[in-house]
Structure formats: C-alpha cells, structure tokens
Scaffold this active site. Structure first.
Site, mmCIF file in Angstrom:
data_model
loop_
_atom_site.group_PDB
_atom_site.id
_atom_site.type_symbol
_atom_site.label_atom_id
_atom_site.label_comp_id
_atom_site.label_asym_id
_atom_site.label_seq_id
_atom_site.Cartn_x
_atom_site.Cartn_y
_atom_site.Cartn_z
ATOM 1 N N SER A 99 0.830 -1.191 0.000
ATOM 2 C CA SER A 99 0.000 0.000 0.000
ATOM 3 C C SER A 99 0.874 1.255 0.000
ATOM 4 C CB SER A 99 -0.967 -0.026 1.184
ATOM 5 O OG SER A 99 -1.995 0.920 1.025
ATOM 6 N N ASP A 116 -8.710 -4.768 -6.079
ATOM 7 C CA ASP A 116 -8.247 -3.883 -5.010
ATOM 8 C C ASP A 116 -8.759 -2.477 -5.297
ATOM 9 O OD1 ASP A 116 -6.920 -2.384 -3.112
ATOM 10 O OD2 ASP A 116 -4.912 -3.066 -3.666
#
Length: 558
Positions: A212, A490
């Site tokens: 991330s 995602d």
C-alpha cells in the site's frame, strides 16, 4: 407492496424515541470513528469488573493510513530493537529519536551472504506488521534464502516518535524525504543484535518490501537508493498520488455482486434526492437513526461507511472480514414476510414502500437504514455519545488536540501535505456511483484546514503537493529488480501501476508485474505457517515471488 403512511410514521417515531431515550452524557473530542473506537476502548478498560466483548470496529475506512487493529503481543522471538535516527537528516542539530524494528533470524545461515528482507512498516504501528515477519512474506523469503527478516517501523508511528506532541510544527519532519532517508541510514549502519557479521548494505543484498503506502515507499527506495536497495517488491503500491480518489469506490461498485451494487446505487441516488425535499429530510434521517446529525454531507458520509468493509477482505478467513458480503445480504433480505420481492427488478412497483405525498423507496433502503442504526448509531449510543459527536465533522475545535495519543493526525497530515487520495463522488454527475453527490472535494479536504492551523515553522498547503510523489515515477515507475504485485479487485488499484490509466507492461523475472485474480489489498503479504495449506492462487504468487528473488540474488556481487 406498499407501506402505508401511518406505518412509516410509526416506524420513524419509534426510531426517534429510541434515539432520544438512549442519549447519554457526552465525552469531548469524539467526532470521528477513530475517536469513537478510542472511546469504546476507554469504556472497556473502565469496566474491568464487568467483562465486555466489544463490537469489532469495522466502521473505519480501510485506507493506507488508518489502522484499527489491535495485534496480540509480539512473540518473544521478536523483541523490539531501536536504531538511532536524526529527526532531521538535513540538520543534525535538531536531535535524534529511536526508530523501532524487529528481527527474524530463525532461517539465517551465518556466512552465507543471505539477504536482509526488510518490510517497511508504513502508516501504522510496526507491531501490526509482526505477523508478516512470523508467517507472512518476510518469513517466506527469509526461509527460501537463508536470510534475515526485518520489520522497520515508520517514523512518528508506533513508538518511533521523535516529538513531544503532534502540532503542525512538530509534524513537519513527517514526509517522504525524511522517511526515505531513515530507511537508507538504517540499511547502511544497523548492527543486528546477536549477529557478528556485517549485514549492512551494500555488503549484502537487501530486498525491500512494502504494501500500500509502504509499497509505494518500496518502489521509491529502489529508485532513490539503487546502490543500497538490491531489489524491491511493491505490493498494492500507490505510486500515483491524486487529489480526488473517486475511483476507489468505483472499483468496489464494479467488483461487488451486481445486485448489491444496484441496491447501493439506488439507495444513494434515492436518499440524495429525498434530502432535497425539505419536509422529508428529517424523516429520512430518522429512518437511519441519524435525525440529530445536523449536516447532510455528514449524514451521507455515514451511509458510505459499510463500503469500506470491502478492503478488509482477505483470502485467509482468520484475518479477513466477511462484513461486506453480510452487508449485501442484509440489503436484499425480504421484509414483512414478502419473500418474493427480492427477485424483482429495482423499480418494480411491488418493491416500493410509500412515504408521504407519493414519495416511495425501495425495500432495500429500509434494510440499509436498519443496518446503519444497528451497526453505526448503536455504537455511538453504547459509547455514551450522540450521533453529532460521533459523525459530525463541522466542529472545528474537535480536531485541535495535538496530544501524542491522537494518532489519526499522522496519516491525515501526510494526506494533506503530499499524498491526497480524498474520497469524492465521480466528477461526471452521470457516472454510476455508490457514494453521495455531497461527497465533494471541499467536504473531503476541510479536515486539513481544521486540524492543522499554521505553525511558526510550517504551514499545510491549500492542497497537498502530490508532485513530490509522482515525480518519482507515477504510473510508469520501473527499473530492474523492482516487482509490482496487485489485486485485480483492489480499490486502490487505480493508483498503482496496474491502473487502467497506466500503460500495460510485460511480466518478467527482472521486472515482475503480477496481478492476483480476485485479490484485494496486498494479498501476498500474509501467509500460513505451511505454505502448502494456502489457497492455490496464493501459493502461486508466493512461489513466484520466491522464484524471482532467487533469480535476482544470482546477480549479486559484494
């Protein structure tokens, strides 16, 4: 099927009455979900005489910067260590702080020249990353290479705090440049306890991993310090900083069950419209138990909260959440014994329930409202707060506490200064959406103006300087021995090199570029003690990562 005006009135009146009679004394500084969870924890601690099992705080938006996990104590095998860092790498007179880290040496083969696998802790306490050191990607790679695994906590997070409070001035050293310099300094100078040989970079190969925000940092470290970072793995790496991150929810809209997305789209569009009818506004808010929430944008932002459950999905049921799927099931649940209406198309007359003066709503909106009452409003009331204290965002004074325990100020500061990612409605009003049109840039960014008044030495810019992130490569960031691993559903994918806005690229050993089918957020990061117990698609990505790292290491020359 139609619900009579009198029945709706009774339902709304009951909701209002229950909310009023459940109101309890307020606690200050409780204006967002982070504060709500803090309140819940404090109440739990104060009730030690009566054991209490708290509802999981799944309401918080899952993002690169907000972590609500409460991990168990780290195994004794991984005691915390500290490395001395300058607060300001450009001015050593400012002082130093201890940067916390943990080491896994269970697979280390002395004298083998095995690599150091370092996982960037990112925007949370490093303790949250210990599972990846124990059974996740760090342990997998250390086991395969005979190397040492490390979790390095990010400055300002966890116990790696260089300042006495989180005022605007004291946060000025929380930026990409200083954090990258921390990692480089650590790699060059660390001396691991219990290990005699020199494992610093560039004496041995260092493989940098992050997920991330930390995934973007992993890619940036490879670009900024190629002489120190031998290889890097960037998982769900948000290398593209942006002001409006409207695509986050659009990925969820497209990836979720089609009927669920249709229910949410219809609910948001309907409620947006009903709020524009003055005499209906108090009734529609009361239906959701939020009649005392003053501002309409705050009200609609509460309806957005269940959507963030999507990011909590994981292939391992022990760590993942099924809350999003349960929310979808709630929306289609038949009510009042009308078992057949769920199969009818949205807009069908038999699905509609009458409100007032000919206004009607789909039955799924009643289910949506019940979910909000039972999973959001109830938390406020149980925490002895009103919905305005829980969900109101227009009280500027509520965001001015700069104590070190106000951890929400950290990632929010990074968002406001360099990263962006503000959640808004799609810029095209005709684009399908599952969030309200009231989610504007002004609404999303006002926290930056509220929480960080100008200091003596630093002023938060009107909008974040996302150029400092994108100048490092943006969507096109690439070099040898830099891998990108993403999930195809995602919600952060639009900000990664796998974005539809980015050029497609070839997947090679030197430049791996892999997309996990059905993968959500950094699906490769966690693992099982026995890799053969993992689902086939997770085994596959783990074996592929091991394979390309082993191939990379063949090129290392001390």
């Amino acid at each position: 099927m139609r619900l009579s005006t009198s029945f709706v009135s009774l339902l709304l009146a009951s909701t209002v009455t229950n909310a009023l009679t459940s109101r309890r004394p307020l606690s200050p500084q409780t204006v967002n979900l982070w504060r709500l969870e803090a309140r819940e924890k404090a109440l739990a601690a104060s009730r030690v005489a009566t054991p209490l099992v708290l509802q999981v705080a799944a309401n918080a938006r899952y993002s690169p910067g907000l972590s609500t996990s409460s991990p168990e104590e780290p195994p004794p095998e991984f005691p915390e260590q500290y490395f001395t860092q300058p607060i300001d790498h450009h001015d050593p007179t400012v002082g130093t702080f201890g940067q916390r880290y943990w080491v896994n040496t269970r697979h280390y083969i002395p004298g083998s020249g095995g690599p150091v696998i370092v996982l960037d802790g990112g925007e949370t306490s490093g303790e949250d990353r210990i599972p990846f050191l124990d059974t996740g990607i760090v342990d997998i790679l250390a086991n395969a290479t005979g190397g040492v695994g490390v979790v390095l906590e990010h400055r300002y997070y966890g116990k790696s705090v260089p300042v006495s409070d989180l005022s605007t001035d004291n946060l000025r050293w929380l930026n990409n440049d200083q954090a990258a310099a921390d990692s480089a300094n650590f790699m060059v100078n660390v001396k691991f306890p219990g290990i005699e040989e020199n494992l610093t970079s560039p004496n041995v190969p260092w493989i940098y991993y992050g997920g991330s925000y930390a995934g973007a940092r992993s890619a940036h470290m490879k670009m900024l310090y190629p002489e120190l970072v031998f290889g890097a793995i960037a998982s769900s790496a948000v290398t593209h900083a942006t002001l409006s991150n409207w695509e986050y929810y659009d990925i969820i809209r497209q990836a979720a069950d089609r009927n669920c997305s249709a229910h949410i789209e219809n609910a948001v569009k309907t409620v947006d419209g009903l709020l524009e009818v003055p005499f209906l506004k108090p009734y529609i808010k009361a239906l959701f138990g939020l009649q005392h929430l003053i501002h309409d944008d705050d009200f609609m932002s509460v309806l957005e909260l269940p959507l963030s459950f999507w990011q909590a999905k994981n292939w391992d049921p022990a760590v993942g959440s099924t809350d999003f799927d349960e929310f979808c099931d709630t929306l289609k649940k038949p009510i009042f014994g009308a078992t057949n209406i769920a199969s009818l198309p949205i807009g069908h007359e038999d699905r509609l329930f009458s409100l007032f003066d000919g206004y009607k709503i789909d039955f799924s909106i009643l289910n949506y409202a019940k979910h909000i009452r039972e999973n959001q409003v109830k938390r406020c009331l149980d925490a002895e707060m009103t919905v305005e204290e829980c969900f109101g965002t227009h009280n500027d004074t509520a965001f001015l506490d700069t104590s070190l325990d106000q951890e929400w100020r950290l990632w929010t500061f990074q968002v406001c200064t360099e990263w962006g990612y503000f959640s808004t409605a799609p810029p095209d009003p005709e684009h399908p959406r599952i969030v309200s049109k009231l989610m504007t840039m002004d609404y999303a960014t006002k926290i930056c103006r509220q929480a960080y008044p100008p200091g003596k030495y630093f002023t938060v810019p009107p909008l974040p300087n996302i150029t400092v992130v994108n100048a490092l490569g943006d969507f096109a960031i690439a070099t040898d021995k830099l891998a990108f691993i993403d999930g195809d559903v995602d919600p952060w994918k639009p900000c990664t090199p796998h974005s539809e806005y980015a050029e497609d690229r070839e997947d090679t050993i030197l430049r791996p570029f892999k997309l996990i089918p059905g993968g959500v957020h950094h699906y490769d990061q966690n693992g099982l003690r026995d890799i053969t117990d993992e689902p086939p698609h997770i085994q596959k990505i783990h074996y592929e990562i091991v394979n390309f790292v082993l191939e990379w290491l063949k090129d290392f020359k001390a």
